[in-house]
Design a protein around this motif. Structure first.
Motif, PDB file in Angstrom:
ATOM      1  N   ILE A  11       6.171  -2.859 -13.233  1.00 59.40           N
ATOM      2  CA  ILE A  11       5.632  -2.792 -14.596  1.00 59.40           C
ATOM      3  C   ILE A  11       4.946  -1.676 -14.967  1.00 59.40           C
ATOM      4  CG2 ILE A  11       3.573  -4.011 -14.010  1.00 59.40           C
ATOM      5  CD1 ILE A  11       5.489  -4.427 -17.476  1.00 59.40           C
ATOM      6  N   LEU A  12       4.480  -1.033 -13.714  1.00 57.03           N
ATOM      7  CA  LEU A  12       3.424   0.240 -13.975  1.00 57.03           C
ATOM      8  C   LEU A  12       4.226   1.268 -14.203  1.00 57.03           C
ATOM      9  CD1 LEU A  12       0.854  -0.095 -10.923  1.00 57.03           C
ATOM     10  CD2 LEU A  12       0.737  -1.000 -13.556  1.00 57.03           C
ATOM     11  N   ARG A  13       5.696   1.305 -13.929  1.00 59.76           N
ATOM     12  CA  ARG A  13       6.737   2.558 -14.416  1.00 59.76           C
ATOM     13  C   ARG A  13       6.724   2.303 -15.827  1.00 59.76           C
ATOM     14  NH1 ARG A  13      10.308   5.260 -11.624  1.00 59.76           N
ATOM     15  NH2 ARG A  13      10.435   3.659  -9.982  1.00 59.76           N
ATOM     16  N   GLU A  14       6.835   1.150 -16.386  1.00 57.26           N
ATOM     17  CA  GLU A  14       7.024   1.034 -17.716  1.00 57.26           C
ATOM     18  C   GLU A  14       5.786   1.550 -18.726  1.00 57.26           C
ATOM     19  OE1 GLU A  14       8.387  -2.818 -19.034  1.00 57.26           O
ATOM     20  OE2 GLU A  14       9.478  -3.303 -17.041  1.00 57.26           O
ATOM     21  N   LYS A  15       4.633   1.058 -18.048  1.00 55.52           N
ATOM     22  CA  LYS A  15       3.471   1.399 -18.818  1.00 55.52           C
ATOM     23  C   LYS A  15       2.969   2.760 -18.390  1.00 55.52           C
ATOM     24  CE  LYS A  15       2.997  -2.902 -20.342  1.00 55.52           C
ATOM     25  NZ  LYS A  15       2.902  -3.193 -21.817  1.00 55.52           N
ATOM     26  N   ARG A  16       3.508   3.654 -17.594  1.00 56.16           N
ATOM     27  CA  ARG A  16       2.877   4.648 -16.918  1.00 56.16           C
ATOM     28  C   ARG A  16       2.053   5.776 -17.896  1.00 56.16           C
ATOM     29  NH1 ARG A  16       8.266   5.341 -17.314  1.00 56.16           N
ATOM     30  NH2 ARG A  16       9.106   7.483 -17.801  1.00 56.16           N
ATOM     31  N   ARG A  17       2.503   5.608 -19.224  1.00 54.66           N
ATOM     32  CA  ARG A  17       1.869   6.725 -19.950  1.00 54.66           C
ATOM     33  C   ARG A  17       0.847   6.029 -20.913  1.00 54.66           C
ATOM     34  NH1 ARG A  17       4.855  10.827 -18.898  1.00 54.66           N
ATOM     35  NH2 ARG A  17       7.144  10.837 -18.576  1.00 54.66           N
ATOM     36  N   ASN A  18       0.727   4.667 -20.668  1.00 54.23           N
ATOM     37  CA  ASN A  18      -0.507   3.936 -21.495  1.00 54.23           C
ATOM     38  C   ASN A  18      -1.862   4.156 -20.833  1.00 54.23           C
ATOM     39  OD1 ASN A  18       2.039   2.852 -21.978  1.00 54.23           O
ATOM     40  ND2 ASN A  18       0.865   0.979 -22.623  1.00 54.23           N
ATOM     41  N   PRO A  19      -2.815   4.253 -21.693  1.00 55.00           N
ATOM     42  CA  PRO A  19      -4.231   4.144 -21.155  1.00 55.00           C
ATOM     43  C   PRO A  19      -4.153   3.173 -20.112  1.00 55.00           C
ATOM     44  CG  PRO A  19      -4.099   4.582 -23.260  1.00 55.00           C
ATOM     45  CD  PRO A  19      -2.780   3.870 -23.218  1.00 55.00           C
ATOM     46  N   GLY A  20      -4.987   3.458 -19.077  1.00 58.12           N
ATOM     47  CA  GLY A  20      -5.128   2.448 -17.950  1.00 58.12           C
ATOM     48  C   GLY A  20      -5.895   1.331 -18.384  1.00 58.12           C
ATOM     49  N   MET A  21      -6.910   1.556 -19.327  1.00 59.55           N
ATOM     50  CA  MET A  21      -7.725   0.487 -19.746  1.00 59.55           C
ATOM     51  C   MET A  21      -6.862  -0.271 -20.877  1.00 59.55           C
ATOM     52  SD  MET A  21     -10.232   0.646 -17.899  1.00 59.55           S
ATOM     53  CE  MET A  21     -11.314  -0.305 -18.469  1.00 59.55           C
ATOM     54  N   ALA A  22      -5.910   0.032 -21.303  1.00 66.68           N
ATOM     55  CA  ALA A  22      -5.204  -0.691 -22.305  1.00 66.68           C
ATOM     56  C   ALA A  22      -4.482  -1.851 -21.614  1.00 66.68           C
ATOM     57  CB  ALA A  22      -4.353   0.098 -23.259  1.00 66.68           C
ATOM     58  N   LEU A  23      -4.500  -1.859 -20.353  1.00 73.55           N
ATOM     59  CA  LEU A  23      -3.292  -2.894 -19.801  1.00 73.55           C
ATOM     60  C   LEU A  23      -4.159  -4.220 -19.551  1.00 73.55           C
ATOM     61  CD1 LEU A  23      -1.954  -0.875 -16.734  1.00 73.55           C
ATOM     62  CD2 LEU A  23      -1.175  -0.872 -19.159  1.00 73.55           C
ATOM     63  N   SER A  24      -3.544  -5.259 -19.193  1.00 72.53           N
ATOM     64  CA  SER A  24      -3.942  -6.562 -19.068  1.00 72.53           C
ATOM     65  C   SER A  24      -4.736  -6.321 -17.721  1.00 72.53           C
ATOM     66  CB  SER A  24      -2.908  -7.642 -18.887  1.00 72.53           C
ATOM     67  OG  SER A  24      -2.098  -7.461 -17.693  1.00 72.53           O
ATOM     68  N   GLY A  25      -5.791  -7.445 -17.311  1.00 75.92           N
ATOM     69  CA  GLY A  25      -6.615  -7.326 -16.275  1.00 75.92           C
ATOM     70  C   GLY A  25      -5.567  -7.316 -14.977  1.00 75.92           C
ATOM     71  N   GLY A  26      -4.379  -8.233 -14.957  1.00 74.09           N
ATOM     72  CA  GLY A  26      -3.556  -7.923 -13.718  1.00 74.09           C
ATOM     73  C   GLY A  26      -3.003  -6.640 -13.473  1.00 74.09           C
ATOM     74  N   GLN A  27      -2.693  -6.146 -14.701  1.00 71.69           N
ATOM     75  CA  GLN A  27      -1.852  -4.743 -14.575  1.00 71.69           C
ATOM     76  C   GLN A  27      -2.868  -3.535 -14.208  1.00 71.69           C
ATOM     77  OE1 GLN A  27      -0.207  -4.525 -18.459  1.00 71.69           O
ATOM     78  NE2 GLN A  27       1.414  -5.932 -18.077  1.00 71.69           N
TER      79      GLN A  27
END
Length: 241
Positions: A124-140
């Motif tokens: 899932i981190l590859r899919e979200k790699r360009r997202n701000p880190g703090m924009a993810l869910s707690g688990g991510q």
């Protein structure tokens, strides 16, 4: 018997006039997982902070690979191969997921972990790699924090409250990744309040109660009543403190 990778002897530590640890003795052999269990305020996080140099102690109280490191600067301790996944994750707010991961590998030791391998562990981190880190869910975010620590290729990785505040399905996924991490030969110290889950992945455990080791051993050596008594500081028969 070979010398343990991490050896803690008579560890006393605290904050100003407040003493949190009172003579802790623990060993972590190379390639093993030690679970540190105990209630809130028992001193588990303080122990990790002492190992990583965030709380001061005398040099001989903490030894890593035969070298006294107590009171050494945190950056020097990290460079020796000790990684920490802190409680609350503590991602860099201004950085993307990938930038948070890459910064963890800036002073990496030689080893198996790379950006691609972290993405393999947590797709899932590859899919979200360009997202701000703090924009993810707690688990991510917890996955990013784990990946960031792995990017340094530590010889010892310490997880502080790895499941705190996460949904059960997320906790299951994170614990499912631990065998892959351990298979690389890294030693693990796992701070956890969920006793059953912690004991399911550890070769040995230590229960911390009011800054002291109240019980230690292999998970199968003690029944649940003894572990509960050590955890809460109660007499099993009378229920008295």
């Amino acid at each position: 018997m070979s010398e343990p990778l991490l050896s803690i002897r008579g560890l006393k530590a605290g904050y100003g006039d407040f003493q949190a640890l009172f003579g802790i003795d623990l060993d972590v052999p190379a390639g093993e997982t030690l679970a540190l269990i105990g209630a809130n305020g028992a001193g588990k996080s303080t122990l990790l902070r002492a190992v990583t140099g965030l709380v001061s102690c005398r040099p001989e109280m903490v030894c890593f690979d035969g070298r006294a490191i107590g009171g050494m600067r945190p950056d020097r301790i990290a460079a020796l191969g000790i990684g920490l996944v802190p409680e609350g994750r503590r991602l860099f707010r201004s950085l993307s997921v990938e930038e948070n991961l890459v910064i963890g590998g800036e002073r990496a030791l030689a080893g198996p972990w790379s950006l691609e391998r972290v993405y393999g562990l947590f797709p899932i981190l590859r899919e979200k790699r360009r997202n701000p880190g703090m924009a993810l869910s707690g688990g991510q975010q917890q996955m990013v924090a784990i990946g960031r620590a792995l990017m340094a290729n530590p010889r010892l990785i310490m997880f502080d409250e790895i499941s705190l505040g996460l949904a059960p399905v997320v906790i299951r996924d994170i614990y499912a990744a631990l065998p892959t991490i351990v298979a690389t030969g890294v030693s693990v110290v796992l701070v956890e309040q969920d006793v059953t889950r912690a004991l399911s992945v550890a070769q040995r455990f230590a229960c911390i109660q009011e800054g002291r080791v109240s019980l230690a051993g292999q998970p199968g050596e003690h029944d649940r009543a003894a572990i509960t008594a050590a955890y809460f500081g109660t007499d099993v028969k009378s229920g008295a403190h």
